[in-house]
Design a protein around this motif. Sequence first.
Motif, mmCIF file in Angstrom:
data_model
loop_
_atom_site.group_PDB
_atom_site.id
_atom_site.type_symbol
_atom_site.label_atom_id
_atom_site.label_comp_id
_atom_site.label_asym_id
_atom_site.label_seq_id
_atom_site.Cartn_x
_atom_site.Cartn_y
_atom_site.Cartn_z
ATOM 1 N N HIS A 1 -13.537 15.375 8.964
ATOM 2 C CA HIS A 1 -15.035 15.485 8.900
ATOM 3 C C HIS A 1 -15.769 15.760 10.162
ATOM 4 O O HIS A 1 -16.867 15.685 10.264
ATOM 5 C CB HIS A 1 -15.865 14.761 8.052
ATOM 6 C CG HIS A 1 -14.938 14.047 6.818
ATOM 7 N ND1 HIS A 1 -14.622 15.032 5.541
ATOM 8 C CD2 HIS A 1 -14.558 12.821 6.347
ATOM 9 C CE1 HIS A 1 -14.036 14.213 4.634
ATOM 10 N NE2 HIS A 1 -14.000 13.024 5.063
ATOM 11 N N SER B 1 -13.147 4.158 3.830
ATOM 12 C CA SER B 1 -11.866 3.264 3.765
ATOM 13 C C SER B 1 -11.971 1.878 3.952
ATOM 14 O O SER B 1 -10.969 1.212 3.871
ATOM 15 C CB SER B 1 -10.928 4.030 4.503
ATOM 16 O OG SER B 1 -10.709 5.359 4.254
ATOM 17 N N HIS C 1 0.946 4.416 9.525
ATOM 18 C CA HIS C 1 0.669 2.970 10.049
ATOM 19 C C HIS C 1 0.331 2.251 8.876
ATOM 20 O O HIS C 1 -0.962 2.811 8.665
ATOM 21 C CB HIS C 1 0.149 3.023 11.254
ATOM 22 C CG HIS C 1 -0.009 1.532 11.941
ATOM 23 N ND1 HIS C 1 0.670 1.154 13.007
ATOM 24 C CD2 HIS C 1 -0.717 0.358 11.450
ATOM 25 C CE1 HIS C 1 0.335 -0.014 13.432
ATOM 26 N NE2 HIS C 1 -0.790 -0.574 12.527
ATOM 27 N N ASP C 2 0.739 1.226 8.483
ATOM 28 C CA ASP C 2 0.014 0.499 7.437
ATOM 29 C C ASP C 2 -0.757 -0.905 8.142
ATOM 30 O O ASP C 2 -0.100 -1.734 8.691
ATOM 31 C CB ASP C 2 0.886 -0.172 6.345
ATOM 32 C CG ASP C 2 0.379 -0.985 5.400
ATOM 33 O OD1 ASP C 2 -0.917 -1.294 5.491
ATOM 34 O OD2 ASP C 2 1.149 -1.194 4.475
ATOM 35 N N LEU C 3 -2.271 -0.462 8.155
ATOM 36 C CA LEU C 3 -2.804 -1.648 8.778
ATOM 37 C C LEU C 3 -2.985 -2.887 8.115
ATOM 38 O O LEU C 3 -3.329 -3.892 8.701
ATOM 39 C CB LEU C 3 -4.217 -1.276 8.851
ATOM 40 C CG LEU C 3 -4.622 -0.011 9.845
ATOM 41 C CD1 LEU C 3 -5.837 0.931 9.576
ATOM 42 C CD2 LEU C 3 -4.409 -0.144 11.401
ATOM 43 N N MET D 1 -1.727 6.639 5.761
ATOM 44 C CA MET D 1 -0.562 6.073 5.166
ATOM 45 C C MET D 1 0.284 7.197 4.368
ATOM 46 O O MET D 1 1.388 7.240 3.873
ATOM 47 C CB MET D 1 -1.002 5.206 3.639
ATOM 48 C CG MET D 1 -1.454 4.055 4.159
ATOM 49 S SD MET D 1 -0.397 3.000 4.983
ATOM 50 C CE MET D 1 0.752 2.474 3.485
ATOM 51 N N MET E 1 -7.628 5.471 9.178
ATOM 52 C CA MET E 1 -7.429 5.651 7.571
ATOM 53 C C MET E 1 -7.607 7.168 7.042
ATOM 54 O O MET E 1 -8.573 7.410 6.534
ATOM 55 C CB MET E 1 -8.438 4.524 6.904
ATOM 56 C CG MET E 1 -8.064 3.249 7.578
ATOM 57 S SD MET E 1 -8.889 2.053 6.528
ATOM 58 C CE MET E 1 -7.863 1.566 5.355
ATOM 59 N N SER E 2 -6.810 7.869 7.852
ATOM 60 C CA SER E 2 -7.174 9.264 7.939
ATOM 61 C C SER E 2 -6.367 10.060 6.453
ATOM 62 O O SER E 2 -5.405 9.575 6.271
ATOM 63 C CB SER E 2 -6.641 9.954 9.311
ATOM 64 O OG SER E 2 -7.075 11.378 9.320
ATOM 65 N N ASP F 1 0.781 -1.212 -0.146
ATOM 66 C CA ASP F 1 0.096 -0.007 0.045
ATOM 67 C C ASP F 1 0.767 1.125 -0.050
ATOM 68 O O ASP F 1 0.348 2.348 -0.376
ATOM 69 C CB ASP F 1 -0.966 0.060 1.233
ATOM 70 C CG ASP F 1 -2.092 -0.998 1.047
ATOM 71 O OD1 ASP F 1 -2.268 -1.408 -0.120
ATOM 72 O OD2 ASP F 1 -2.827 -1.447 2.047
ATOM 73 N N GLU G 1 -0.573 14.198 3.608
ATOM 74 C CA GLU G 1 -2.142 14.370 3.863
ATOM 75 C C GLU G 1 -2.326 14.608 5.228
ATOM 76 O O GLU G 1 -3.185 15.302 5.593
ATOM 77 C CB GLU G 1 -2.743 13.159 3.380
ATOM 78 C CG GLU G 1 -3.044 12.732 1.940
ATOM 79 C CD GLU G 1 -3.476 11.339 1.435
ATOM 80 O OE1 GLU G 1 -3.956 10.784 2.587
ATOM 81 O OE2 GLU G 1 -3.411 11.154 0.266
ATOM 82 N N TYR H 1 -0.116 4.803 -2.078
ATOM 83 C CA TYR H 1 -0.323 5.922 -1.220
ATOM 84 C C TYR H 1 0.845 6.839 -0.840
ATOM 85 O O TYR H 1 0.630 7.712 -0.353
ATOM 86 C CB TYR H 1 -1.113 5.537 0.139
ATOM 87 C CG TYR H 1 -2.138 4.823 -0.030
ATOM 88 C CD1 TYR H 1 -3.490 5.760 -0.255
ATOM 89 C CD2 TYR H 1 -2.473 3.539 0.070
ATOM 90 C CE1 TYR H 1 -4.696 4.975 -0.439
ATOM 91 C CE2 TYR H 1 -3.774 2.766 -0.044
ATOM 92 C CZ TYR H 1 -4.670 3.648 -0.260
ATOM 93 O OH TYR H 1 -6.032 3.253 -0.171
ATOM 94 N N CYS I 1 -13.668 6.406 7.574
ATOM 95 C CA CYS I 1 -14.535 7.227 6.535
ATOM 96 C C CYS I 1 -14.068 6.602 5.326
ATOM 97 O O CYS I 1 -12.846 6.834 4.894
ATOM 98 C CB CYS I 1 -14.349 8.573 6.687
ATOM 99 S SG CYS I 1 -15.873 9.614 5.770
HETATM 100 C C1 LIG Z 1 -10.408 7.036 0.188
HETATM 101 S S1 LIG Z 1 -9.343 7.685 1.401
HETATM 102 C C2 LIG Z 1 -10.172 8.223 2.555
HETATM 103 C C3 LIG Z 1 -9.509 9.496 3.569
HETATM 104 C C4 LIG Z 1 -10.373 9.890 4.546
HETATM 105 N N1 LIG Z 1 -10.839 9.040 5.667
HETATM 106 C C5 LIG Z 1 -11.582 10.790 3.841
HETATM 107 O O1 LIG Z 1 -12.574 10.504 4.655
HETATM 108 O O2 LIG Z 1 -11.325 11.606 3.120
HETATM 109 C C6 LIG Z 1 -8.489 6.084 1.790
HETATM 110 C C7 LIG Z 1 -7.343 6.400 2.998
HETATM 111 O O3 LIG Z 1 -6.942 5.260 3.718
HETATM 112 C C8 LIG Z 1 -6.135 5.096 4.106
HETATM 113 N N2 LIG Z 1 -5.387 3.947 3.902
HETATM 114 C C9 LIG Z 1 -5.503 3.220 2.909
HETATM 115 N N3 LIG Z 1 -4.856 1.789 3.193
HETATM 116 C C10 LIG Z 1 -4.436 1.950 4.349
HETATM 117 C C11 LIG Z 1 -3.513 0.931 5.093
HETATM 118 N N4 LIG Z 1 -3.383 -0.243 4.621
HETATM 119 N N5 LIG Z 1 -3.406 1.321 6.316
HETATM 120 C C12 LIG Z 1 -3.683 2.545 6.781
HETATM 121 N N6 LIG Z 1 -4.361 3.343 6.063
HETATM 122 C C13 LIG Z 1 -4.615 3.292 5.004
HETATM 123 C C14 LIG Z 1 -5.037 5.935 3.168
HETATM 124 O O4 LIG Z 1 -4.024 6.845 3.882
HETATM 125 C C15 LIG Z 1 -6.383 7.238 2.617
HETATM 126 O O5 LIG Z 1 -5.875 8.208 3.104
#
Ligand SMILES: C[S@@+](CC[C@H](N)C(=O)[O-])C[C@H]1O[C@@H](n2cnc3c(N)ncnc32)[C@H](O)[C@@H]1O
Length: 220
Positions: free
Chosen positions: A65, A120, A97-99, A80, A59-60, A20, A84, A24, A118
């Motif tokens: 919001h 994600s 942190h990569d979940l 990620m 996943m911020s 990921d 951002e 990202y 949100c």
């Molecule tokens: C579609 S965006 C949504 C961002 C935000 N939550 C929003 O409402 O706009 C997806 C978010 O998920 C996070 N994300 C994706 N894969 C991830 C992972 N493996 N671990 C942690 N965060 C992750 C990314 O950093 C990205 O900002």
Amino acid sequence: MSEIEVNAANAFRRYDDSPDEDFYESPRLVTHIDDAAIAAVTQVYRELFPAGGSILDLMSSWVSHLPPEVEYRRVVGLGMNAQELAENPRLDLRVLHDLNKEPALPFADAEFDGAAICVSIQYLIHPVEVLHDVARVLRPGAPLVVTFSNRCFPTKAVFIWQALDDSGHGALVSRYLQWAGNWENVEVLDRSPGGSDPLYAVVGRAAAVSPLPRKWERPG
Ligand SMILES: C[S@@+](CC[C@H](N)C(=O)[O-])C[C@H]1O[C@@H](n2cnc3c(N)ncnc32)[C@H](O)[C@@H]1O
């Protein structure tokens, strides 16, 4: 993209199973749902997250919001992309942190009064483990709000998500919480504003700290 047959072996795989951190690496300073759907997310947070509480935005990105008129003691964002998170004015602490590499959260037991994911949840390949650990870092009874709409990055969403419609997504996220085994009062809310992007929320309340009830075997 061709149709895929979703089965137990590939349910939590994705078209793009590369790390990921590659996907990202570049910041996306955009919103992923329209303004009315964002307002619906904010309203659910307004109703459920206690003012003055400590809030975890999982996943911020650059926007959380959260209701602008409400003050929280602390807002922690985990995601990620460093840029951002740096651009997000609501965050007091930013955690890269990569979940999908490490589903366990780097936080203490009962550290938060509310948590959000949100638009994600569809990107998690170990959603049950992650959500089990989210309950651990919430104080018992605190809410988790998982919101989603009908769009996603298709190459990064797990196949099971792509095989389901909106009501299937609500049922799937509810199942994740059920399988995690430490959530109560799970409900699916349809907060779609009408004439805009649909918006659904799955809400659960953290139960007392407990181990996973059984070994969760990831298919495949
Ligand atoms: C579609 S965006 C949504 C961002 C935000 N939550 C929003 O409402 O706009 C997806 C978010 O998920 C996070 N994300 C994706 N894969 C991830 C992972 N493996 N671990 C942690 N965060 C992750 C990314 O950093 C990205 O900002």
